[in-house]
Design an enzyme around this catalytic site. Structure first.
Site, short mmCIF file in Angstrom:
data_model
loop_
_atom_site.label_atom_id
_atom_site.label_comp_id
_atom_site.label_asym_id
_atom_site.label_seq_id
_atom_site.Cartn_x
_atom_site.Cartn_y
_atom_site.Cartn_z
N LYS B 229 0.85 -1.20 0.00
CA LYS B 229 0.00 0.00 0.00
C LYS B 229 0.88 1.24 0.00
O LYS B 229 1.70 1.42 0.89
CB LYS B 229 -0.93 0.05 1.21
N GLU B 305 9.39 0.89 10.95
CA GLU B 305 10.42 1.92 10.82
C GLU B 305 9.69 3.23 11.03
O GLU B 305 8.91 3.65 10.17
CB GLU B 305 11.08 1.80 9.44
N CYS B 339 12.78 10.66 8.40
CA CYS B 339 12.57 10.11 9.73
C CYS B 339 13.85 10.21 10.56
O CYS B 339 13.81 10.31 11.76
CB CYS B 339 12.11 8.67 9.65
N GLU B 436 8.79 15.24 16.60
CA GLU B 436 9.27 15.16 15.23
C GLU B 436 8.54 16.22 14.41
O GLU B 436 7.32 16.14 14.22
CB GLU B 436 8.98 13.76 14.68
#
Lengths: 535, 538
Positions: B229, B305, B339, B436
Site C-alpha cells: 500500500k 520503521e 525520519c 518530530e
C-alpha cells in the site's frame, strides 16, 4: 557424556540408546501401577526430598516481601494441597524490579563487564546447578507434577547445558564490517537492548527460565522475570544460585505473581526495553497489544500449537506408535509442541490404532516421585477440567474413544492416558490445543492431502514425520509451515537448535545462534574513509 | 562509478578525496546556482515548470493487471508546488485489499514464484533494475511532481539508489543459506531459511520509491509475494515502477499495489488474516496502531520503521564550517522530511555562537523554489496538513522563547513552501526539541560536556539515528557506544548504502532494513532434525 544421555532420554528416537527413553520407562517400571488400575495415587504421596527456602520476590539481589505484603499459595498437583505461600508481586513490585534492572543496566557493572567475566559467572552458575540438581528437580516435580526422573535426568541437565551453551556465546558476539559502495568505513555493533521483561509458563518452569535468562544475560542485558503462579519455586532457588555465582545485584530480578497484575505491569512498562513471553496464543496477543500501546518494546512470543505427527505408509508401525505416543503424552501432554494431531496413512491405520491404544493402556501413571512413573498429574484443577471438557467434546463429536477418557485417582489432577481414533479435522479436539494426555488419531490417503490438512491451522510450531523415504521427508519438510520438523524423532531440544513458531504460534526463535538476536540491537556505525588502500 | 556518485551525492561526508565530487552534491547545489532564487526572493510566483512525463498508471495493480477499485472510487493526488490535481487515482479499500491478498496468496501457494530457482528470481530483479535505469528520468519526474522533492535529488540520488538496491537484493536471492547445526547427540540438524508467504507492506510519502525498494527488494529476493500500500500523497512512482517489474518477468500476483488511505486500505491489510508478515514505515503513532491490528488479528510479525528526533552532536574540536554544512544537510535534506533527520543540533558551548551565526547564514543561502529547476535545494512540503503542522511548531518555538534566527514563515504565495528556519537557544523541554517536526526547522542546542550531551541525546522515546562531528577517536568511540540509536554517522550523515542496516531503537521501530539483516524480516527459520546412524564424526 551427560549431554548425549539427555538427548537419548528425551528424544525417543528409535536407536539403541533410546531404550531408556521416557517413552519406554514402562519397560522398567516396577511396582508402579498402570492407569487401568487406579490404586497408585491412593497411596500416601511420597515426601519430596527438598526444603522450600525461597518464597519471596528477588529484587536487586535480595529476597523481599511484596510491597502489599500479599502472598498466594502454590499447590501440589498430586493432592491439591498447599506447598507454600509465595510473595505475590504486583505492579508496584514490578516497578521496583524494573528500577533495579534499569540501574543495573545503566550504571551497574554488568554490561560494562568484559564478556569473558559474564561468561565465567554463567559457567559457575551451571556448576552450582549441577551440584544442586536433585533438590531443584524435586522442587520442579513437587510444584509441577512432572515425573521426578524426567526433571532430574533430563530437564535440569538441559538447563545446565543451556547455560554452558550461552556462557560460551557471551564472548563470541561479533558485529560485522560492511562493504559499502563508496568512501565509507562501515561497521555494525551488536549491543545489549537493556532491560528485558520475561514471562514464563508452568509446563517447563526451569527449562524455559534457561531459554530466557541464558541468552539475555550472555548478551549483557538485565532482566525482570515473572514466573507462572502455578510454579514459582524452582526459579527462585536457581536465581539464588546465580547470585552465589557472582551475578551483580539487580541484573536478574524474579517476581512471582499473576498475569493480569504482575504480567500486565511488566508488558506495559515504559522502562522495559524488550519483552519475551511464552504461553498461550490468547495471552500472547494481549501481551503484544500492551507492548504496542505502551513503549513499542519488541516482543518475542512462543505460543500454542497443534502440531501434526505424520506417520507415512512405509513406517515401522511399532516404532511410529512409540514415537507418536511420546510426542503427545510427554510431560502429561503439557507441551506447546506436542504432536497432538497424529495423522496415520490409511494402509496402516487400523494396526496403528490398536497398538497406540495398547501403548496408552501400558502408560504408567502415578506419583511423579515414584521410580518408573511416566505420567504425573496435570498442573491444576482448571487445566484438569478443561481437558476433561475436551474429552467430552471428542465423544460428543463422534470420535471413537479407544482408551482413557476419565480422571485417574480420586485426588489430585490425574487423567487417564486417552486415545481417540476416527478424529476429523473439524472436531474441536483436532483444532484446539488441549494441553493434556489426549491423543487424536486421524487417517490420511496421500501426501498432498496430509500437507494441506496439516497446514490448515492457525498454529505452526512443530511437526513430526515418520518415514524412511528421503523424498517424502524432503517434500514434507519444505511443505509444512512450522518452525521445527522432527523426522523419525521428536522433542529433540538441543541448546543449539532454534525453536519457535510460524503463524499464530509465535514470533522469533529461541535457543541456538538465532536466540541471540532477540536480545541485541544492531547499531550501524559509519565514518568517511580517507585514502583507503582498498575498497 | 554510479554508486560512488550516489553516495557522495547523498552522504555529505567531508573526505578530502571526495570533496571535488561533493561540489555537485545536493547540500551544496547553492554553490553552482545560476539564475535561481534564494528563499528570500519569491521564486515560485513564476509558472511551475511542466514535468516531462505522462501519468499513465493510476489504477490498482492486482494479479498483474491494472484494475479499478471495486467501488469505482478515486482520489486526487496533488502537486505540492501548487496544490493542483495531478491525477485521479483508484482508491483501494478493504475489498481491494482482499482481492490483492487473494492474488498474492495464490501466487505464493500455487504460483511459480517461490518454486522458481533463486537464480531465476535474481535475474528478474536484475532486469527490473535495468528497466528502472532506462526510465530513470521519467520516474524521477513522477517522484518530484508527486512529492515536491528536487528533481536532481530524485534523478541523481534516489532513483539510482533504488536501482542499486534492486541489484543488491538480486544478488542475495541465490545466497540465502541455512545452517547445519552442531548438536550434542546423535542427530543431524539443519535450518532452512524459508520465505514467510504473503507480505503486507505500507510505505510513506517522503521517499516513495526508495521505501518501495527497501520493502520489496528483500521480500522478493527471499521468495515472498506482496501486497503493497502506497501513501495517498504519492501513489504514482510505485505504479510506474511495478509496471516495469512485470515487464521484467514477474509472474502475476507476486507484487500487488494498492493505492489508498491508512484507515481503510492500510487497516485492512494490517488486520488481514491471510497476510503472513507486515512491514510498515511511517509515524510512531500509526505504527502502534498497525502493530495492534496485527496482534489482534493473526499475530503476523511486524517490522516497523518509525519516527525520530535524532541528535547531531558537534564536538568542541569541530571545524565549524564543515560542521555547519553537515548539520544543515542533516536537517534540511528532503525539505526536512526524513525520519532520521538530525533535528536536534547539539553544539559545544565553545563554538556555539560562531556555529549559530554560520548556520543562520547557510540557511539564508538555501535555494528554495520549483523542484524541477536546476540547482534548487528545497521544494515544497508534501501537503497542507504537514505545512500547517510545521508552521504550528515554528510558532510554538517562538512562544517558548527559542530565538528565531531566520525563516519562520511560508515561502511564496502558493503551494506548500516553507522558509528554511533556524532556532537557537533551544531548550530540551521545548516541543521543537521533543517532537518530530518533519520540516525545514533546525533546532540548535548548547552543551558543555560529553556526559551531559549523552544523557540529553538519549532522553527521548526515539532512537533512530545520530550524527557525531569530531576528529577525536576516543570521543567518537564513547559517543558511538553510548547513543541509543540504530545508526551513528560520524563526520557524515544520511549515508544510505544498500548494505548498511537501518532501523530504530526504542519507539523508532522494530527490526532493520537493508543489508544482510533485512533478509530475516522476510524469512522463517525452520529447524529440521533427524537421527544420525553410525556417524563418522560428531
Amino acid at each position: 557424556m551427560a549431554a548425549p544421555r539427555i538427548f537419548s532420554l528425551l528424544s525417543a528416537s528409535s536407536t539403541a540408546a533410546s531404550l531408556r527413553s521416557f517413552g519406554r520407562y514402562s519397560r522398567w517400571g516396577r511396582g508402579s501401577s498402570r492407569f487401568s488400575t487406579a490404586v497408585a495415587t491412593e497411596e500416601e504421596p511420597i515426601t519430596p526430598p527438598v526444603q522450600i527456602d525461597y518464597t519471596q520476590l528477588l529484587i536487586n539481589g535480595r529476597f523481599v516481601d511484596a510491597a502489599s505484603g500479599k502472598t498466594f499459595p502454590t499447590f501440589d498437583p498430586r493432592t491439591g494441597d498447599v506447598i507454600a505461600h509465595v510473595a505475590e508481586g504486583e505492579a508496584e513490585d514490578i516497578n521496583r524490579a524494573v528500577s533495579a534492572a534499569r540501574k543495573a543496566f545503566d550504571e551497574g557493572p554488568w554490561p560494562k563487564m568484559t564478556p569473558y567475566e559474564r561468561s565465567c559467572i554463567l559457567f559457575r552458575f551451571a556448576d552450582l546447578l549441577e551440584k544442586h540438581c536433585s533438590e531443584i528437580a524435586a522442587l520442579e516435580s513437587w510444584d509441577n507434577g512432572k515425573p521426578y526422573e524426567q526433571a532430574a535426568n533430563v530437564e535440569i541437565p538441559m538447563v545446565i547445558r543451556v547455560f554452558r551453551y550461552y556462557a560460551g556465546w557471551a564472548d563470541k558476539i561479533h558485529g560485522l564490517t560492511v562493504p559499502a559502495d563508496g568512501l565509507h568505513h562501515v561497521q555494525t555493533l551488536h549491543e545489549p537492548i537493556g532491560v528485558a521483561g520475561q514471562i514464563i509458563p508452568w509446563n517447563f518452569p526451569l527449562l524455559l527460565y534457561g531459554w530466557k535468562v541464558g541468552p539475555a544475560l550472555a548478551c549483557g542485558n538485565t532482566i525482570v522475570l515473572k514466573t507462572a503462579e502455578q510454579t514459582p519455586l524452582s526459579a527462585l532457588y536457581a536465581s539464588k544460585l546465580l547470585y552465589e555465582a557472582g551475578l551483580p545485584p539487580g541484573v536478574l530480578n524474579v517476581v512471582s505473581g499473576f498475569g493480569p497484575t504482575a504480567g500486565a505491569a511488566l508488558s506495559s512498562h515504559m522502562d522495559v526495553d524488550k519483552l519475551a513471553f511464552t504461553g498461550s496464543t490468547g495471552t500472547g496477543k494481549i501481551v503484544l497489544g500492551m507492548a504496542a500501546k505502551s513503549n513499542l518494546k519488541p516482543v518475542t512470543l512462543e505460543l500454542g500449537g497443534k502440531s501434526p505427527f505424520i506417520v507415512c505408509e512405509d513406517a515401522d508401525v511399532d516404532k511410529a506408535v512409540e514415537l507418536s505416543h511420546t510426542a503427545l503424552f510427554y510431560n502429561q501432554g503439557q507441551s506447546c509442541c506436542s504432536g497432538s494431531r497424529t495423522f496415520v496413512h490409511e494402509s496402516i491405520y487400523d494396526e496403528f490404532i490398536e497398538k497406540a491404544k495398547a501403548r496408552a493402556l501400558k502408560r504408567v501413571v502415578g506419583d511423579p516421585f515414584k521410580k518408573g512413573v511416566e505420567q504425573g498429574p496435570q498442573i491444576d484443577s482448571q487445566q484438569f477440567n478443561k481437558i476433561l471438557g475436551y474429552i467430552k467434546s471428542g465423544i460428543e463429536a463422534g470420535a471413537t474413544l479407544e482408551a482413557g477418557g476419565e480422571k485417574f485417582s480420586s485426588k489430585g489432577y490425574y487423567i487417564q492416558p486417552t486415545v481417540f481414533s476416527n478424529v476429523h479435522d473439524n472436531m474441536l479436539i483436532a483444532k484446539e490445543e488441549i494441553f493434556g494426555p489426549v491423543q487424536s488419531i486421524l487417517k490420511f490417503k496421500d501426501l498432498d492431502e496430509v500437507i494441506r490438512r496439516a497446514n490448515a491451522t492457525h498454529y505452526g510450531l512443530a511437526a513430526g514425520i515418520f518415514t524412511q523415504n528421503l523424498d517424502t521427508a524432503n517434500t514434507l519438510t519444505r511443505a509444512l509451515r512450522v518452525g521445527t520438523v522432527w523426522i523419525n524423532c521428536f522433542f529433540v531440544f538441543d541448546a543449539a537448535i532454534p525453536f519457535g513458531g510460524r503463524k499464530m504460534s509465535g514470533h522469533g526463535r529461541e535457543k541456538g545462534i538465532y536466540g541471540l538476536s532477540n536480545y541485541m540491537q544492531v547499531k550501524a556505525v559509519v565514518t568517511p574513509l580517507k585514502n583507503p588502500a582498498w575498497l | 562509478m554510479a554508486t560512488s556518485r550516489i553516495s557522495s551525492l547523498l552522504s555529505r561526508s567531508f573526505t578530502s578525496s571526495a570533496s571535488s565530487a561533493l561540489l555537485s552534491s545536493i547540500g551544496r547545489n547553492s554553490s553552482r546556482r545560476g539564475g535561481i532564487f534564494r528563499y528570500s526572493t519569491a521564486a515560485v510566483v513564476e509558472e511551475p515548470i511542466n514535468p516531462s512525463v505522462d501519468v499513465n498508471y493510476t489504477q490498482l495493480l492486482i494479479n498483474g493487471q491494472f484494475v479499478d477499485a471495486a467501488t469505482g472510487k478515486t482520489f486526487e493526488t496533488l502537486d505540492p508546488r501548487t496544490g493542483n490535481v495531478i491525477a485521479s487515482v483508484a482508491e483501494g479499500d478493504a475489498e481491494d485489499v482482499n482481492r490483492a491478498v487473494s492474488a498474492a496468496r495464490k501466487a505464493f501457494d500455487e504460483g511459480p514464484w517461490p518454486r522458481m530457482s533463486p537464480y531465476e528470481r535474481s535475474k528478474i530483479l536484475l532486469r527490473f533494475a535495468d528497466l528502472l535505469e532506462k526510465h530513470n528520468d521519467e520516474i524521477a519526474a513522477l517522484e518530484t511532481w508527486d512529492n515536491g522533492k528536487p528533481f536532481e535529488q530524485a534523478a541523481k540520488a534516489e532513483v539510482p539508489l533504488v536501482i542499486r538496491l534492486m541489484r543488491y537484493y538480486a544478488g542475495w536471492a541465490d545466497k540465502i543459506h541455512g545452517l547445519t547445526v552442531p548438536a550434542d547427540g546423535l542427530h543431524q540438524v539443519q535450518t532452512l531459511h524459508e520465505p514467510i508467504g504473503v507480505a503486507g507492506q505500507i510505505i510513506p510519502w517522503n521517499f516513495p520509491l526508495l521505501m518501495y525498494a527497501w520493502k520489496i527488494g528483500p521480500a522478493l529476493a527471499c521468495g515472498n509475494t506482496i501486497v503493497l500500500k502506497t501513501a495517498e500523497q504519492t501513489p504514482l512512482s510505485a505504479l510506474y515502477a511495478s509496471k516495469l517489474l512485470h515487464e521484467a518477468g514477474l509472474p502475476p500476483g507476486v507484487l500487488n499495489v494498492v493505492s489508498g488511505y491508512g484507515p481503510t486500505a492500510g487497516a485492512a491489510l494490517a488486520s488481514h488474516m491471510d497476510v503472513d508478515k507486515l512491514a510498515f514505515t511511517g509515524s510512531t503513532a500509526t505504527g502502534k496502531i498497525v502493530l495492534q491490528l496485527a496482534a489482534r488479528s493473526n499475530l503476523k510479525p511486524v517490522t516497523l520503521e518509525l519516527g525520530g528526533k535524532s541528535p547531531f552532536i558537534v564536538c568542541e574540536d569541530a571545524n565549524v564550517d564543515e560542521a555547519v554544512e553537515l548539520a544543515h544537510f542533516a536537517l534540511f535534506f528532503n525539505q526536512g522530511q526524513c525520519c532520521c533527520a538530525g533535528s536536534r543540533t547539539f553544539v559545544h558551548e565553545s563554538i556555539y555562537d560562531e556555529f549559530v551565526e554560520k548556520a543562520k547564514a547557510r540557511a539564508l543561502r538555501r535555494t528554495v523554489g520549483d523542484p524541477f529547476k536546476a540547482g534548487i535545494e528545497q521544494g515544497p512540503q508534501i501537503d497542507s496538513d504537514q505545512f500547517e503542522k510545521i508552521l504550528r511548531y515554528i510558532r510554538s518555538g517562538v512562544e517558548n522563547g527559542a530565538t528565531l534566527e531566520t525563516g519562520g514563515e511560508r515561502f511564496g504565495k502558493e503551494g506548500f513552501f516553507i522558509k528554511p528556519t533556524v532556532f537557537s537557544n533551544v531548550q530540551d523541554g521545548m516541543l521543537i526539541a521533543q517532537d518530530e517536526i518533519f520540516g525545514p526547522v533546525q533546532s540548535i542546542l548548547k552543551f558543555k560536556n560529553l556526559d551531559e550531551v549523552i544523557r540529553r541525546a538519549n532522553a527521548t522515546s526515539y532512537g533512530l539515528a545520530a550524527g557525531v562531528f569530531t576528529q577525536n577517536l576516543d570521543t567518537a568511540n564513547t559517543l558511538t557506544r553510548a547513543l541509543k540509536v540504530g545508526t551513528v554517522w560520524i563526520n557524515c550523515f544520511d549515508v544510505f548504502d544498500a548494505a548498511i542496516p537501518f532501523g530504530g531503537y526504542k519507539m523508532s521501530g522494530h527490526g532493520r532494513e537493508k543489508g544482510i539483516y533485512s533478509l530475516q524480516n522476510y524469512l522463517q527459520v525452520k529447524a529440521v532434525i533427524t537421527p544420525l546412524k553410525n556417524p563418522a564424526w560428531l
